[in-house]
Design a protein around this motif. Structure first.
Motif, PDB file in Angstrom:
ATOM      1  N   LEU A   1       5.596  44.151 -57.281  1.00 18.36           N
ATOM      2  CA  LEU A   1       5.480  45.688 -55.816  1.00 18.36           C
ATOM      3  C   LEU A   1       6.287  44.815 -54.840  1.00 18.36           C
ATOM      4  N   ALA A   2       6.490  42.876 -55.390  1.00 16.49           N
ATOM      5  CA  ALA A   2       6.817  42.179 -53.980  1.00 16.49           C
ATOM      6  C   ALA A   2       8.381  42.492 -53.963  1.00 16.49           C
ATOM      7  N   PRO A   3       9.247  42.846 -54.708  1.00 14.03           N
ATOM      8  CA  PRO A   3      10.783  43.065 -53.803  1.00 14.03           C
ATOM      9  C   PRO A   3      10.384  43.993 -52.764  1.00 14.03           C
ATOM     10  N   LEU A   4      10.026  44.635 -52.580  1.00  9.22           N
ATOM     11  CA  LEU A   4       9.303  45.985 -51.637  1.00  9.22           C
ATOM     12  C   LEU A   4       9.687  45.775 -50.337  1.00  9.22           C
ATOM     13  N   LEU A   5       9.309  43.810 -50.621  1.00  6.72           N
ATOM     14  CA  LEU A   5       8.561  43.339 -49.210  1.00  6.72           C
ATOM     15  C   LEU A   5      10.510  42.565 -48.779  1.00  6.72           C
ATOM     16  N   ASP A   6      10.008  42.412 -46.828  1.00  7.85           N
ATOM     17  CA  ASP A   6      11.253  41.757 -46.544  1.00  7.85           C
ATOM     18  C   ASP A   6      10.782  40.434 -45.680  1.00  7.85           C
ATOM     19  N   GLY A   7      11.743  39.794 -45.374  1.00  4.72           N
ATOM     20  CA  GLY A   7      12.037  38.785 -44.770  1.00  4.72           C
ATOM     21  C   GLY A   7      11.198  37.813 -44.802  1.00  4.72           C
ATOM     22  N   GLU A   8      10.482  37.211 -44.043  1.00  6.99           N
ATOM     23  CA  GLU A   8       9.145  35.896 -44.626  1.00  6.99           C
ATOM     24  C   GLU A   8       8.262  36.302 -45.677  1.00  6.99           C
ATOM     25  N   LEU A   9       7.762  37.527 -45.194  1.00  3.25           N
ATOM     26  CA  LEU A   9       6.690  37.284 -45.899  1.00  3.25           C
ATOM     27  C   LEU A   9       6.796  38.600 -47.877  1.00  3.25           C
TER      28      LEU A   9
ATOM     29  N   CYS B   1       1.449  44.477 -50.454  1.00  2.00           N
ATOM     30  CA  CYS B   1       2.706  45.760 -51.847  1.00  2.00           C
ATOM     31  C   CYS B   1       2.027  46.809 -51.897  1.00  2.00           C
ATOM     32  N   LEU B   2       1.005  46.555 -52.068  1.00  3.45           N
ATOM     33  CA  LEU B   2       0.735  48.619 -52.115  1.00  3.45           C
ATOM     34  C   LEU B   2       0.289  49.322 -50.787  1.00  3.45           C
ATOM     35  N   SER B   3      -0.001  47.790 -49.614  1.00 10.07           N
ATOM     36  CA  SER B   3       0.673  49.498 -48.436  1.00 10.07           C
ATOM     37  C   SER B   3       2.214  49.620 -48.621  1.00 10.07           C
ATOM     38  N   ALA B   4       2.994  48.485 -48.570  1.00 10.15           N
ATOM     39  CA  ALA B   4       4.798  48.498 -49.071  1.00 10.15           C
ATOM     40  C   ALA B   4       4.990  49.770 -49.967  1.00 10.15           C
ATOM     41  N   TYR B   5       4.146  50.079 -51.391  1.00  7.16           N
ATOM     42  CA  TYR B   5       4.783  51.314 -51.936  1.00  7.16           C
ATOM     43  C   TYR B   5       4.210  52.418 -51.514  1.00  7.16           C
ATOM     44  N   GLN B   6       3.674  52.207 -50.068  1.00  7.18           N
ATOM     45  CA  GLN B   6       2.921  53.791 -50.171  1.00  7.18           C
ATOM     46  C   GLN B   6       3.833  54.799 -48.627  1.00  7.18           C
ATOM     47  N   HIS B   7       4.263  52.982 -48.152  1.00  5.39           N
ATOM     48  CA  HIS B   7       4.772  53.519 -47.177  1.00  5.39           C
ATOM     49  C   HIS B   7       6.159  53.898 -47.548  1.00  5.39           C
ATOM     50  N   ALA B   8       6.688  53.390 -48.932  1.00  5.13           N
ATOM     51  CA  ALA B   8       8.111  53.957 -49.592  1.00  5.13           C
ATOM     52  C   ALA B   8       7.635  54.738 -49.872  1.00  5.13           C
ATOM     53  N   ASN B   9       6.828  55.391 -50.044  1.00  5.11           N
ATOM     54  CA  ASN B   9       6.402  56.395 -50.648  1.00  5.11           C
ATOM     55  C   ASN B   9       6.237  58.044 -49.019  1.00  5.11           C
ATOM     56  N   ASP B  10       6.078  57.245 -47.795  1.00  2.00           N
ATOM     57  CA  ASP B  10       5.410  58.130 -47.181  1.00  2.00           C
ATOM     58  C   ASP B  10       5.824  57.372 -45.647  1.00  2.00           C
ATOM     59  N   PRO B  11       7.481  57.302 -45.612  1.00  2.44           N
ATOM     60  CA  PRO B  11       7.616  56.434 -44.169  1.00  2.44           C
ATOM     61  C   PRO B  11       7.273  56.854 -43.108  1.00  2.44           C
ATOM     62  N   ALA B  12       6.997  58.214 -42.671  1.00  2.00           N
ATOM     63  CA  ALA B  12       6.030  58.203 -41.435  1.00  2.00           C
ATOM     64  C   ALA B  12       5.165  57.797 -41.012  1.00  2.00           C
ATOM     65  N   ASN B  13       4.219  57.363 -42.077  1.00  2.00           N
ATOM     66  CA  ASN B  13       2.980  56.391 -41.606  1.00  2.00           C
ATOM     67  C   ASN B  13       3.208  55.193 -41.215  1.00  2.00           C
ATOM     68  N   ASP B  14       3.026  55.191 -39.906  1.00  7.91           N
ATOM     69  CA  ASP B  14       2.881  54.022 -39.456  1.00  7.91           C
ATOM     70  C   ASP B  14       1.737  53.719 -39.363  1.00  7.91           C
TER      71      ASP B  14
END
Ligand code: PMP
Length: 988
Positions: free
Chosen positions: A194-202, A316-329
């Protein structure tokens, strides 16, 4: 790092329950579980959770699991909770003072499963969205960890608690335990995708962590100890009590079979957050865990990477969930904290992290350092001198002349010595040592080497790599070389011993010997904080090994550091006195001095009999140690002279001496003598007696075998009633003829033996009983008891380990006022004034029985140094009139204490002889005032006086100071005790 996709039981409610739902849930609780009360909704994403409070004040959690929840999973959770609830255990030693509620052997608090009315652990419940599984658990009181300041003490408690819970699960098995949870640390490789879901320095931060997992952790996982673990000690699942100490773990939804260390890694990953130095912050968690459940080297090798892996998985898992639920800040907020930790850790060498963790639990930081040191110490390395004129190590004694010493601007650095630092800065030590050279002197390569690093700015530095015979790499680092002189060196180039390295830039060059480079090359630090000295000295080891010279300085240790090192490297079965332990550095007369210079009046130490560090005793030991120290297999006048002096002090027919090293050894030998003389094995002892720590003596000590951790009375030990005229069955002032009647208990035990066809070997008793609570026996007791024992064929042993050598004042030995002469007397504590010297003196007949052909040899016992020290102690007792002095001071104290007893209702009894006194504290009706005695001890300490407490109920203040206590000291103590008693009585 808030958990996502789970039912964290205490998180803010995500979907409010309607009044209808509450009513429905209340009906279910009543109909299915027989529980009626007030219901409040609790958080839960898929499950519906409610807190149920009954009218009686009992609280529960009602859980209505989402339709489709795997019943096997719920069964696993229930089985774990039932296992924890059924885990019986006894408290671990000293756990009362430890942070965290539980120790290794205790039952960690956990929610209990409340069965349904039909006896099953769950029930089917009709709900709006279908049939749900209903379960009820008891409610665990407490606040979440997230709400308290994470002090080092609390972090240590957290580690202890996680260890206790997992330790309680060590032998738990269940058909459903091998679960492939997405959160299992061993599932990292899948989450890494899932790492490719992350961007920038992360992304690079996380990729590096997963790469380490793949290369370093994964190959080692199979060999780690595995078991079912809680697996989710996050900030919301850890509950703390009112004092902020960890009280319980909740939410067993992630329990699974895993490497055991993963439970700690999860706790560590969460605990790291919010700290400027996350790794340092987590060390107390690790050492706390290790205190309860010792960590293995293989676990420590992967722990740091596992903690980071948990953090990487979380983002990674939170990025994955955010991808599925973009409104969840909310997901983004929690990710920010984790990112910060990952960033802070990014510069940490995994090698250094590993060494820090090893150091935190008390292993040598670098396990390979030993091989490096051995390479030199075994003589294999044979380094050549670095400087002209310096002798090689083998010739150090006949050193050739060294060139005239240059003038230095500052003293040369010595390995381990503190650096010159402006006040207020964190103190540091040198990790290198200076070679004083004079400018332009050539420094040579000492060993076969490969050039590792050459650095010319700001000054010339070189790192050379070497190997031990066994192939272990190590490095030497040279600084302050003339930059222009090292340009001939290139990394990878080979050098032979004696090849020129470069010239010293100024008047000195600095050398370090490294067992690991930590990826730092020539930038490896040459100083380290004093409080991290163990860590850094374990990596940057003594360069004196290369130079063939010793003299490394020993690092300073502060009280906290000493206490932490005791926990990791001394048995925790060894206790410390006082709530705030004392860090003592010096003693003189009846006073001790702590590291701050504060004096303490010592009323505890009956070992330093003639005063702490008495100059005559010190000089005697020093004199003889500088002359000869051997053993009793040679003719030497000291041991004979000492034996003669002791015999002169003892009544007939005691005249044959044995010398040993401790009171325990003396009593062990007394037992052997008695057995040899009588051919019997049974021994009579007094209740609550203590005669020593050897196995043979624990067996004679009800004080040990009948108390915490004891295994009960051995078949050959027979416990006689303690003749205690204050608290015993027969009391002074009420009953008559106490001595004879208490001795009846000895006669009874002997009659019991005779009836079983057995004979006694010995009767062991102290002359006055110390651990039993400073008991003075009623007149005639020992006389009557000895008569019974001798009539039955046993020998009488008096243990004078505590009371001998003039302490009781009226007589030189404690047994004399009882009008008896023992067959064997054992002596210990005061004989050497702190030097380990003890003795057994017996009759010629008993000694003869011991001459069976088997040699008695005691390596240290009776050596010339011990004998000279023993003689000096006897001389001082005589020359300073200490026996008479003890009598006078004892009378002064007894008078004063009796005066105090008129004023202080807590004082139940005052007793003793000379400077062996006891003050027994009692509440109404002889109730032992145990807590109050402890409080008085602390209150007296707060006023600068040291006392101990003892007795079966630990309610007797013991007074047994060095005999040099002055009259003014006595008055000071009486004033202090008066105050302290008043303070404690005010709380009654
Ligand atoms: N006997 C008695 C009465 C003691 O008090 C002690 C030590 N407290 C011992 C024996 C054992 O002596 P050591 O600790 O020197 O082995």
């Amino acid at each position: 790092m808030r958990r996502t996709g789970h039912d964290d039981e205490r998180r803010a409610a995500s979907s409010p329950s309607s009044a209808d739902e509450l009513e429905r849930a209340a009906t279910l609780a009543r109909d299915l579980f027989g529980l009626a009360g007030r219901l409040e909704p609790l958080p839960g994403e898929k499950d519906r959770n409610f807190r149920l409070s009954t009218a009686d004040g009992d609280r529960y959690v009602l859980k209505l699991h989402a339709p489709g929840t795997d019943p096997a999973e719920l069964d696993l959770q229930d089985a774990v909770l039932l296992h924890l609830a059924g885990r019986a255990g006894s408290p671990s030693p000293g756990s009362r003072r430890e942070p965290g509620a539980v120790g290794g052997g205790e039952r960690p608090p956990a929610p209990r499963v409340v069965p349904a009315l039909d006896g099953r652990r769950s029930a089917a419940a009709a709900w709006a969205d279908g049939t749900r599984t209903a379960r009820v658990l008891t409610w665990m009181a407490g606040r979440p960890w997230a709400e308290v300041e994470p002090t080092a003490r609390r972090l240590r408690g957290l580690g202890r608690h996680v260890a206790a819970v997992d330790h309680a699960l060590r032998d738990f098995t269940h058909p459903g335990m091998r679960r492939e949870l997405v959160w299992n640390l061993t599932g990292a490789p899948a989450v890494a995708d899932l790492a490719p879901l992350l961007d920038g320095e992360l992304r690079p931060l996380v990729t590096e962590v997963f790469d380490r997992y793949r290369d370093h952790v994964a190959p080692r996982v199979a060999a780690l100890p595995h078991q079912v673990i809680h697996n989710d000690a996050n900030e919301l699942n850890i509950l703390v009590d009112d004092g902020g100490e960890v009280a319980a773990l909740i939410d067993f939804g992630d329990v699974a079979w895993n490497p055991r260390v993963c439970g700690l890694a999860v706790a560590g990953a969460y605990a790291m957050q919010g700290h400027a130095d996350p790794l340092r912050a987590v060390l107390p968690v690790v050492s706390g865990y290790d205190e309860v459940s010792p960590l293995r080297p293989a676990e420590l090798e992967v722990l740091y990477d596992l903690m980071r892996t948990r953090l990487a998985m979380s983002v990674c898992l939170s990025a994955y969930q955010h991808a599925n639920d973009p409104a969840n800040d909310y997901l983004l907020v929690s990710r920010r904290g984790v990112t910060r930790v990952l960033r802070r850790l990014a510069g940490t060498s995994p090698g250094l992290a590993h060494f820090r963790l090893r150091d935190a639990v008390g292993f040598a930081p670098n396990p390979l350092a030993r091989a490096v040191r051995q390479h030199f110490e075994s003589g294999v390395a044979r380094p050549v001198p670095l400087l002209p004129g310096a002798a090689p190590p083998d010739e150090a004694v006949s050193a050739r002349p060294v060139p005239a010493a240059p003038v230095l601007d500052a003293p040369p650095a010595r390995y381990g010595e503190e650096t010159a630092q402006p006040p207020g800065r964190r103190p540091e030590i040198h990790l290198g040592c200076d070679l004083v050279t004079g400018e332009g002197v050539t420094v040579r390569c000492p060993l076969p080497s490969v050039v590792h690093t050459v650095k010319t700015h700001p000054s010339g530095s070189v790192v050379l790599e070497h190997r031990t015979d066994g192939g272990v790499p190590f490095w030497t680092l040279y600084r302050h070389l003339d930059a222009s002189s090292i340009t001939h060196l290139t990394p990878g180039g080979e050098l032979a011993p004696g090849d020129p390295l470069g010239t010293a830039g100024a008047t000195r060059a600095r050398l370090q010997l490294l067992t690991h480079l930590l990826g730092m090359g020539a930038d490896f630090p040459d100083t380290a904080p004093v409080d991290e000295a163990d860590l850094w000295r374990g990596i940057s080891t003594d360069p004196g090994l290369v130079l063939g010279r010793g003299g490394a300085a020993r690092p300073r240790r502060e009280a906290d550091g000493i206490a932490a090192r005791r926990r990791t490297n001394l048995s925790r079965a060894m206790s410390l006195s006082y709530r705030e332990p004392l860090h003592l550095v010096r003693g003189e007369g009846a006073y001790l001095f702590d590291a701050s210079g504060r004096p303490w009046l010592d009323l505890v130490n009956n070992v330093c009999h003639v005063g702490h560090c008495h100059p005559r005793v010190v000089a005697a030991g020093h004199r003889q140690a500088a002359r000869l120290n051997t053993n009793t297999r040679y003719l030497h006048e000291s041991v004979v002279e000492y034996a003669r002096r002791l015999v002169e002090l003892l009544p007939d027919p005691l005249r044959v001496c044995f010398f040993v090293n401790s009171g325990s050894e003396a009593n062990d030998l007394a037992l052997r003598l008695a057995a040899a003389h009588t051919g019997a094995a049974d021994v009579l002892v007094l209740d609550h007696a203590y005669h020593g720590h050897l196995s043979s003596q624990i067996a004679l000590s009800p004080y040990k075998f009948d108390r915490r951790g004891g295994r009960g009375r051995p078949d050959t030990t027979h416990v006689c009633e303690l003749p205690d005229p204050y608290r015993g069955r027969l009391r002074a002032g009420r009953d008559d003829d106490l001595g004879r009647r208490y001795a009846g208990s000895v006669a009874d035990r002997l009659a019991g033996l005779a009836a079983a066809g057995r004979r006694p070997a010995a009767f062991f008793a102290e002359s006055l009983q110390s651990c039993g609570g400073q008991i003075v026996y009623p007149d005639g007791y020992l006389r009557e008891a000895f008569e019974h024992v001798r009539r039955a064929g046993g020998v009488c042993v008096t243990d004078e380990v505590q009371v001998g050598l003039g302490r009781v004042g009226r007589s030189f030995w404690g047994f004399e006022p009882q009008g008896v002469v023992p067959d064997i007397v054992t002596l210990g504590k005061p004989l050497g004034n702190g030097h380990p010297l003890a003795a057994v003196v017996t009759t010629p007949e008993i000694a003869r029985s011991f001459e069976t052909g088997m040699e008695y040899f005691n390596t240290f016992g009776g050596n010339p140094v011990s004998a000279e020290i023993g003689l000096a102690v006897l001389d001082v007792v005589r020359d300073e009139g200490l026996q008479a002095h003890a009598r006078r001071r004892g009378e002064q104290l007894l008078r004063g204490l009796r005066r105090l007893s008129g004023r202080h209702p807590l004082i139940g009894d005052v007793r003793g002889e000379g400077l062996f006194l006891g003050v027994e504290l009692s509440l109404d009706g002889l109730l032992p005032a145990t807590a109050q005695a402890g409080a008085v001890k602390e209150a007296v300490k707060a006023r600068g006086v040291l006392l101990s407490t003892d007795g079966p109920a630990d309610n007797v203040l013991k007074i047994k100071p060095p005999l040099v206590l002055t009259g003014a000291d006595c008055e000071l103590f009486l004033d202090v005790l008066d105050d302290a008693l008043g303070e404690v009585e005010a709380t009654l």
